[in-house]
Design an enzyme around this catalytic site. Structure first.
Site, PDB file in Angstrom:
ATOM      1  N   HIS A 200     -32.201  25.576 -14.130  1.00  0.00           N
ATOM      2  CA  HIS A 200     -33.494  26.108 -14.551  1.00  0.00           C
ATOM      3  C   HIS A 200     -33.247  27.265 -15.514  1.00  0.00           C
ATOM      4  O   HIS A 200     -32.232  27.965 -15.418  1.00  0.00           O
ATOM      5  CB  HIS A 200     -34.288  26.624 -13.349  1.00  0.00           C
ATOM      6  CG  HIS A 200     -34.927  25.549 -12.533  1.00  0.00           C
ATOM      7  ND1 HIS A 200     -36.100  25.755 -11.847  1.00  0.00           N
ATOM      8  CD2 HIS A 200     -34.558  24.274 -12.272  1.00  0.00           C
ATOM      9  CE1 HIS A 200     -36.434  24.643 -11.204  1.00  0.00           C
ATOM     10  NE2 HIS A 200     -35.502  23.733 -11.448  1.00  0.00           N
TER      11      HIS A 200
ATOM     12  N   GLU B 292     -34.439  30.248 -15.744  1.00  0.00           N
ATOM     13  CA  GLU B 292     -34.259  31.561 -15.132  1.00  0.00           C
ATOM     14  C   GLU B 292     -32.857  31.741 -14.571  1.00  0.00           C
ATOM     15  O   GLU B 292     -32.249  32.810 -14.729  1.00  0.00           O
ATOM     16  CB  GLU B 292     -35.279  31.776 -14.002  1.00  0.00           C
ATOM     17  CG  GLU B 292     -36.719  31.716 -14.451  1.00  0.00           C
ATOM     18  CD  GLU B 292     -37.354  30.327 -14.340  1.00  0.00           C
ATOM     19  OE1 GLU B 292     -38.565  30.257 -14.084  1.00  0.00           O
ATOM     20  OE2 GLU B 292     -36.640  29.312 -14.514  1.00  0.00           O
TER      21      GLU B 292
ATOM     22  N   CYS C 120     -40.614  28.716 -10.116  1.00  0.00           N
ATOM     23  CA  CYS C 120     -40.680  27.957  -8.869  1.00  0.00           C
ATOM     24  C   CYS C 120     -40.140  28.830  -7.724  1.00  0.00           C
ATOM     25  O   CYS C 120     -39.713  29.964  -7.932  1.00  0.00           O
ATOM     26  CB  CYS C 120     -39.851  26.681  -8.993  1.00  0.00           C
ATOM     27  SG  CYS C 120     -38.058  26.996  -9.080  1.00  0.00           S
TER      28      CYS C 120
ATOM     29  N   CYS D 167     -36.338  29.872  -8.316  1.00  0.00           N
ATOM     30  CA  CYS D 167     -36.172  30.910  -9.341  1.00  0.00           C
ATOM     31  C   CYS D 167     -36.814  32.221  -8.919  1.00  0.00           C
ATOM     32  O   CYS D 167     -36.270  33.296  -9.188  1.00  0.00           O
ATOM     33  CB  CYS D 167     -36.708  30.423 -10.677  1.00  0.00           C
ATOM     34  SG  CYS D 167     -35.745  29.022 -11.315  1.00  0.00           S
TER      35      CYS D 167
END
Length: 158
Positions: free
Chosen positions: A52, A54, A82, A85
């Site tokens: 992801h 992040e 999410c 993260c």
């Protein structure tokens, strides 16, 4: 305003994901008015859930800082993070999160849950939302519209 300046940088990262055919989410981490970490979504390219935007940016920022603690940093994210993260943002002790657009189906910075500001945790993150919201929303909507068209065409061809 600096928030818009750095969100534009996060959008540049999202564009890199878009160009790879990935969901266009981008992120930058700023310390003392300098970008120390950049990331964009590349789950499909890397074949791992951990790619992801992040998490990629946090890893780079931690390396730049020489510490896992990113206490005086601000993270700029094109889409509300999410649960994974959001947890990483809290764990990294990031001071502030600036979010472009919210994610009512999976967001954990206020939409479904707010993991960034839970009283039970030993660290809470300041949140600002809606920075360049239209641009952040548009790149995602365009991506998913094109994906639906591609999927429809593949069905017709198959």
């Amino acid at each position: 305003m600096n928030d818009e300046k750095y969100m534009k940088e996060a959008l540049k990262q999202a564009k890199k994901a878009y160009d790879l055919g990935e969901v266009p989410i981008g992120c930058v981490i700023v310390y003392q008015d300098k970008i120390i970490g950049r990331g964009y979504n590349k789950r499909n390219t890397s074949k791992t859930t951990l790619s992801h935007a992040e998490l990629v940016a946090i890893k780079k920022a931690s390396k730049a800082m020489g510490d896992w603690r990113l206490e005086d940093c601000t993270i700029y994210i094109t889409l509300e993070p999410c649960q994974m993260c959001s947890g990483a943002i809290v764990q990294a002790r990031i001071k502030r999160a600036v979010i472009g657009t919210m994610n009512p189906k999976a967001g954990c910075a206020g939409s479904i849950l707010n993991l960034l500001q839970m009283e039970e945790f030993n660290h809470r993150v300041e949140i600002s939302t809606g920075i360049l919201k239209e641009e952040c929303t548009e790149i995602l909507q365009t991506f998913f519209k094109e994906l639906r068209i591609r999927n429809k065409m593949e069905k017709l061809e198959g």
